[in-house]
Design an enzyme around this catalytic site. Sequence first.
Site, mmCIF file in Angstrom:
data_model
loop_
_atom_site.group_PDB
_atom_site.id
_atom_site.type_symbol
_atom_site.label_atom_id
_atom_site.label_comp_id
_atom_site.label_asym_id
_atom_site.label_seq_id
_atom_site.Cartn_x
_atom_site.Cartn_y
_atom_site.Cartn_z
ATOM 1 N N LYS A 111 0.780 -1.475 0.297
ATOM 2 C CA LYS A 111 -0.359 -0.247 -0.540
ATOM 3 C C LYS A 111 1.140 1.196 -0.259
ATOM 4 O O LYS A 111 0.361 2.676 -0.330
ATOM 5 C CB LYS A 111 -0.532 -0.103 1.241
ATOM 6 C CG LYS A 111 -2.247 -0.829 1.276
ATOM 7 C CD LYS A 111 -2.600 -0.400 1.823
ATOM 8 C CE LYS A 111 -4.653 -1.557 2.196
ATOM 9 N NZ LYS A 111 -5.385 -0.847 2.648
ATOM 10 N N LYS A 192 -8.098 -11.095 -7.367
ATOM 11 C CA LYS A 192 -9.818 -11.489 -6.625
ATOM 12 C C LYS A 192 -10.105 -10.169 -6.860
ATOM 13 O O LYS A 192 -9.900 -8.886 -6.826
ATOM 14 C CB LYS A 192 -9.483 -11.952 -5.352
ATOM 15 C CG LYS A 192 -8.772 -10.629 -4.536
ATOM 16 C CD LYS A 192 -9.105 -10.383 -2.518
ATOM 17 C CE LYS A 192 -8.913 -9.553 -2.140
ATOM 18 N NZ LYS A 192 -9.875 -8.989 -0.773
ATOM 19 N N LYS A 195 -13.516 -4.550 -3.848
ATOM 20 C CA LYS A 195 -14.672 -3.821 -4.097
ATOM 21 C C LYS A 195 -13.361 -2.257 -4.582
ATOM 22 O O LYS A 195 -14.096 -1.288 -4.260
ATOM 23 C CB LYS A 195 -15.134 -3.234 -2.274
ATOM 24 C CG LYS A 195 -14.282 -3.156 -0.931
ATOM 25 C CD LYS A 195 -14.873 -2.525 -0.186
ATOM 26 C CE LYS A 195 -14.889 -4.170 0.913
ATOM 27 N NZ LYS A 195 -13.429 -4.444 1.543
HETATM 28 P P1 ADP Z 1 -11.798 -5.808 -0.092
HETATM 29 O O1 ADP Z 1 -10.713 -6.122 -1.041
HETATM 30 O O2 ADP Z 1 -13.116 -6.468 -1.217
HETATM 31 O O3 ADP Z 1 -11.801 -4.739 0.061
HETATM 32 P P2 ADP Z 1 -11.825 -6.566 2.357
HETATM 33 O O4 ADP Z 1 -10.358 -7.124 2.014
HETATM 34 O O5 ADP Z 1 -11.208 -5.707 2.749
HETATM 35 O O6 ADP Z 1 -12.462 -6.875 1.063
HETATM 36 O O7 ADP Z 1 -12.130 -8.255 2.890
HETATM 37 C C1 ADP Z 1 -13.575 -8.127 3.538
HETATM 38 C C2 ADP Z 1 -13.721 -9.663 4.250
HETATM 39 O O8 ADP Z 1 -14.399 -10.188 2.703
HETATM 40 C C3 ADP Z 1 -12.393 -10.803 4.181
HETATM 41 O O9 ADP Z 1 -13.215 -11.762 5.177
HETATM 42 C C4 ADP Z 1 -12.289 -10.859 3.108
HETATM 43 O O10 ADP Z 1 -11.612 -12.292 3.151
HETATM 44 C C5 ADP Z 1 -13.561 -11.274 2.272
HETATM 45 N N1 ADP Z 1 -13.358 -11.583 0.629
HETATM 46 C C6 ADP Z 1 -12.489 -10.007 0.080
HETATM 47 N N2 ADP Z 1 -12.576 -10.262 -1.558
HETATM 48 C C7 ADP Z 1 -13.031 -11.857 -1.471
HETATM 49 C C8 ADP Z 1 -13.156 -12.477 -2.346
HETATM 50 N N3 ADP Z 1 -12.968 -12.152 -3.222
HETATM 51 N N4 ADP Z 1 -13.541 -13.807 -2.414
HETATM 52 C C9 ADP Z 1 -14.050 -14.279 -1.474
HETATM 53 N N5 ADP Z 1 -13.582 -13.223 -0.079
HETATM 54 C C10 ADP Z 1 -13.366 -12.043 0.018
HETATM 55 NA NA NA Z 2 -9.044 -4.866 1.071
#
Ligand code: ADP
Ligand code: NA
Length: 324
Positions: A111, A192, A195
């Site tokens: 980051k 992956k 958001k």
């Molecule tokens: P993002 O990458 O969307 O910002 P976060 O890092 O805030 O997501 O993760 C929030 C929760 O959602 C965590 O428990 C994470 O493991 C799960 N999560 C995030 N993206 C995925 C994905 N693509 N598939 C499965 N679980 C996910």
């Molecule tokens: Na994230």
Amino acid sequence: METIFSGIQPSGSLTLGNYLGAMKQFVELQEDYNCYFCIVDEHAITVPQDRLKLRKNIRELAALYIASGIDPNKATLFIQSEVPAHTQLGWIMQTQSYIGELERMTQFKDKSKGKEAVSSALLTYPPLMAADILLYNTSLVPVGNDQTQHLELTRDLAERFNNKYNDIFTIPQIKVSEVGARIMSLQEPTKKMSKSDVNQKATIYMLDEPKQIEKKIKSAVTDSDGVVRFDKEQKPGISNLMTILASCTNQTLEQIEEKYRGVGYGQFKQDVADAVVNELRPIQERFYQIIDSQELDDILDQGAEKASFVANKTLAKAKKAMGL
Ligand code: ADP
Ligand code: NA
């Protein structure tokens, strides 16, 4: 009953990945565990946020937890910044952590790479995360692979504190989420779904309308061999759509392969789209009922109160142990 803590950052609209990989599982966990679900807005501000967007994201995230089936009578849902003990114990955990170990965190390196101005909070995020978890005597933390390093640090800091002062903190176990629940980008299926992805076509948001969902799934990147078969290496796009279909319909990957033998991608994608629309419909309906309601305010007030009660006790013990 064992205690689970989980935080999600209000840093953007929630995706289908967040739902299938996290929220949907939380709904099951709340039956068997004492669960704390925290909207970690203080983590979100480690990088710049637009004030109005942040407010909206916090509120939406809370409503989506409830709409997904989190029951405030079974679990504690609250906003991190409404429980001051988090930053207070966060400071104490900073006193127990070394700059070197924080600089070694992969997420910090990723980051901060190439950025001109990096906030010191981006570096000290892991001690705050440790505080989040330790305040509730958490025994289990469900996390994706990307968070295991921070969890290891949480355990180290807790042990360091316990050895140095007094046995205050429960050492949490890492509960890595189940296989198959990892949802990939629709446009780059080796990455992956996230958001924070700028490519909106790559991501299904929990609040997308049926038409948008259908359009995104129909334009998802696949391959040209025309066979619905699970193979993450050779066929990441199709494998991702199969994972989505399996998670939304409770079919196994084998059942899906069987069912789509000789069927084209067009029909397959249509079925995936329908399954996602059906999965999200009741959640969206409930979301729009509660997003502007007093009910949601009350749930969050009560959540903050319940969380504070437990958190303040742990904070007081930690302060006392240190001589504060
Ligand atoms: P993002 O990458 O969307 O910002 P976060 O890092 O805030 O997501 O993760 C929030 C929760 O959602 C965590 O428990 C994470 O493991 C799960 N999560 C995030 N993206 C995925 C994905 N693509 N598939 C499965 N679980 C996910
Ligand atoms: Na994230």
